[in-house]
Scaffold this active site. Structure first.
Site, PDB file in Angstrom:
ATOM      1  N   PRO A 138      31.988   0.228  26.535  1.00 34.91           N
ATOM      2  CA  PRO A 138      30.633  -0.320  26.459  1.00 34.91           C
ATOM      3  C   PRO A 138      29.536   0.688  26.777  1.00 34.91           C
ATOM      4  O   PRO A 138      29.689   1.537  27.658  1.00 34.91           O
ATOM      5  CB  PRO A 138      30.643  -1.433  27.522  1.00 34.91           C
ATOM      6  N   ASN A 139      28.463   0.554  26.028  1.00 38.75           N
ATOM      7  CA  ASN A 139      27.233   1.352  26.167  1.00 38.75           C
ATOM      8  C   ASN A 139      27.343   2.764  25.613  1.00 38.75           C
ATOM      9  O   ASN A 139      26.342   3.474  25.540  1.00 38.75           O
ATOM     10  CB  ASN A 139      26.755   1.396  27.638  1.00 38.75           C
ATOM     11  N   ARG A 163      21.033   7.033  25.751  1.00 34.98           N
ATOM     12  CA  ARG A 163      21.360   6.427  27.039  1.00 34.98           C
ATOM     13  C   ARG A 163      21.354   7.487  28.143  1.00 34.98           C
ATOM     14  O   ARG A 163      22.193   8.388  28.142  1.00 34.98           O
ATOM     15  CB  ARG A 163      22.757   5.806  26.949  1.00 34.98           C
ATOM     16  N   TYR A 195      24.380  11.678  30.459  1.00 38.64           N
ATOM     17  CA  TYR A 195      25.389  11.643  29.395  1.00 38.64           C
ATOM     18  C   TYR A 195      25.117  12.627  28.253  1.00 38.64           C
ATOM     19  O   TYR A 195      25.937  12.730  27.344  1.00 38.64           O
ATOM     20  CB  TYR A 195      25.504  10.213  28.857  1.00 38.64           C
ATOM     21  N   ASN A 199      37.793   6.544  26.782  1.00 37.24           N
ATOM     22  CA  ASN A 199      36.670   6.457  27.713  1.00 37.24           C
ATOM     23  C   ASN A 199      36.342   4.969  27.813  1.00 37.24           C
ATOM     24  O   ASN A 199      35.619   4.424  26.976  1.00 37.24           O
ATOM     25  CB  ASN A 199      35.464   7.260  27.241  1.00 37.24           C
ATOM     26  N   ALA A 242      32.401   1.528  31.786  1.00 32.72           N
ATOM     27  CA  ALA A 242      32.366   0.715  33.016  1.00 32.72           C
ATOM     28  C   ALA A 242      33.670  -0.056  33.238  1.00 32.72           C
ATOM     29  O   ALA A 242      34.047  -0.314  34.391  1.00 32.72           O
ATOM     30  CB  ALA A 242      31.180  -0.244  32.977  1.00 32.72           C
ATOM     31  N   HIS A 246      36.393   0.899  35.828  1.00 31.28           N
ATOM     32  CA  HIS A 246      36.305   0.664  37.266  1.00 31.28           C
ATOM     33  C   HIS A 246      36.754  -0.727  37.706  1.00 31.28           C
ATOM     34  O   HIS A 246      36.945  -0.947  38.886  1.00 31.28           O
ATOM     35  CB  HIS A 246      34.867   0.932  37.732  1.00 31.28           C
ATOM     36  N   ASP A 281      46.166  -3.503  32.161  1.00 28.82           N
ATOM     37  CA  ASP A 281      47.415  -4.034  31.608  1.00 28.82           C
ATOM     38  C   ASP A 281      47.695  -3.475  30.216  1.00 28.82           C
ATOM     39  O   ASP A 281      48.859  -3.240  29.858  1.00 28.82           O
ATOM     40  CB  ASP A 281      47.348  -5.569  31.538  1.00 28.82           C
ATOM     41  N   GLU A 284      42.555  10.121  29.759  1.00 30.43           N
ATOM     42  CA  GLU A 284      41.323   9.469  30.201  1.00 30.43           C
ATOM     43  C   GLU A 284      40.185  10.478  30.140  1.00 30.43           C
ATOM     44  O   GLU A 284      40.344  11.608  30.622  1.00 30.43           O
ATOM     45  CB  GLU A 284      41.515   8.960  31.634  1.00 30.43           C
ATOM     46  N   HIS A 311      35.802  11.107  30.598  1.00 35.11           N
ATOM     47  CA  HIS A 311      34.465  10.657  30.980  1.00 35.11           C
ATOM     48  C   HIS A 311      33.497  11.805  30.756  1.00 35.11           C
ATOM     49  O   HIS A 311      33.825  12.960  31.079  1.00 35.11           O
ATOM     50  CB  HIS A 311      34.414  10.237  32.452  1.00 35.11           C
ATOM     51  N   LEU A 312      32.322  11.467  30.246  1.00 34.96           N
ATOM     52  CA  LEU A 312      31.295  12.495  30.037  1.00 34.96           C
ATOM     53  C   LEU A 312      30.821  13.047  31.377  1.00 34.96           C
ATOM     54  O   LEU A 312      30.725  14.251  31.577  1.00 34.96           O
ATOM     55  CB  LEU A 312      30.117  11.890  29.258  1.00 34.96           C
ATOM     56  N   SER A 313      30.493  12.133  32.291  1.00 36.43           N
ATOM     57  CA  SER A 313      30.103  12.517  33.643  1.00 36.43           C
ATOM     58  C   SER A 313      31.376  12.591  34.493  1.00 36.43           C
ATOM     59  O   SER A 313      32.466  12.280  34.006  1.00 36.43           O
ATOM     60  CB  SER A 313      29.136  11.471  34.215  1.00 36.43           C
ATOM     61  N   ARG A 315      29.635  10.749  41.450  1.00 36.08           N
ATOM     62  CA  ARG A 315      28.384   9.993  41.337  1.00 36.08           C
ATOM     63  C   ARG A 315      28.187   9.097  42.558  1.00 36.08           C
ATOM     64  O   ARG A 315      29.153   8.734  43.234  1.00 36.08           O
ATOM     65  CB  ARG A 315      28.382   9.215  40.014  1.00 36.08           C
ATOM     66  N   ARG A 330      32.120   3.569  41.040  1.00 41.17           N
ATOM     67  CA  ARG A 330      32.616   4.521  40.025  1.00 41.17           C
ATOM     68  C   ARG A 330      33.774   5.371  40.546  1.00 41.17           C
ATOM     69  O   ARG A 330      34.368   6.139  39.799  1.00 41.17           O
ATOM     70  CB  ARG A 330      31.494   5.455  39.567  1.00 41.17           C
TER      71      ARG A 330
HETATM   72  C1  DQA Z   1      31.465   7.010  31.904  1.00 41.14           C
HETATM   73  C2  DQA Z   1      31.328   6.852  33.427  1.00 41.14           C
HETATM   74  C3  DQA Z   1      31.340   5.393  33.829  1.00 41.14           C
HETATM   75  O1  DQA Z   1      31.192   5.272  35.234  1.00 41.14           O
HETATM   76  C4  DQA Z   1      30.189   4.669  33.165  1.00 41.14           C
HETATM   77  O2  DQA Z   1      30.266   3.278  33.459  1.00 41.14           O
HETATM   78  C5  DQA Z   1      30.114   4.893  31.695  1.00 41.14           C
HETATM   79  C6  DQA Z   1      30.405   6.223  31.167  1.00 41.14           C
HETATM   80  C7  DQA Z   1      31.331   8.482  31.467  1.00 41.14           C
HETATM   81  O3  DQA Z   1      31.691   8.776  30.330  1.00 41.14           O
HETATM   82  O4  DQA Z   1      30.834   9.309  32.238  1.00 41.14           O
HETATM   83  O5  DQA Z   1      29.704   4.014  30.945  1.00 41.14           O
HETATM   84  O6  DQA Z   1      32.760   6.553  31.522  1.00 41.14           O
END
Ligand code: DQA
Length: 142
Positions: free
Chosen positions: A9-10, A17, A22, A73, A76, A79, A86, A97, A99-101, A106, A111
């Site tokens: 999501p997002n 964003r 990001y 990725n 959210a 977490h 599952d 796995e 993650h950009l950040s 953080r 997180r």
């Molecule tokens: C994220 C880090 C997550 O904590 C956050 O909710 C995201 C992006 C990242 O790519 O850094 O939506 O997965």
């Protein structure tokens, strides 16, 4: 080798964003980069993004059925989603796995935990979009 890159999501709003966190690369640009990086590595990469948890679970179940390696990725959902946990637990091919950040660095406490990590062969975090290239390299290495 076929690889699914699944974004939660997002992430569809990448580039717009919170660019200070990001980056400025859009999701469409990320798709093109992943496909090109995959081709260089001999991987057939398909990138998908959804804001809907059930859709993500369906995609992960499909990856389990077809034994397709995954770059995930979960954004959210990383977490707190036990449905994603599952689904990851059922994968047989490798999961990386990404993650950009770097969520562990953080300030928000929520997180700092990932439900995905236990099922991942590697976690790539804090390298922006380049992290996806690094994740694909992990899968290409086998
Ligand atoms: C994220 C880090 C997550 O904590 C956050 O909710 C995201 C992006 C990242 O790519 O850094 O939506 O997965």
């Amino acid at each position: 080798m076929r690889v699914l890159v699944l974004n939660g999501p997002n992430l569809g709003r990448l580039g717009r964003r919170q660019p200070e966190i990001y980056g400025t690369t859009t999701h469409a640009e990320l798709v093109d980069l992943c496909v090109a990086w995959g081709a260089e590595l001999g991987l057939e990469v398909e990138v998908r993004q959804t804001n809907h948890e059930g859709v993500m679970v369906d995609w992960l179940n499909q990856a389990a059925d077809d034994r397709i390696p995954v770059v995930l990725n979960a954004a959210a959902w990383t977490h707190y989603s036990y449905a994603v946990l599952d689904a990851c637990a059922q994968l047989e091919a490798p999961l990386v796995e990404v993650h950009l950040s770097d969520p562990s660095k953080r300030p928000e406490e929520f997180r700092h935990h990932s439900v995905v990590t236990a099922y991942a062969v590697e976690v790539v975090a804090g390298h922006g979009v380049d992290g996806y290239r690094m994740a694909l390299e992990v899968l290409a290495r086998g």
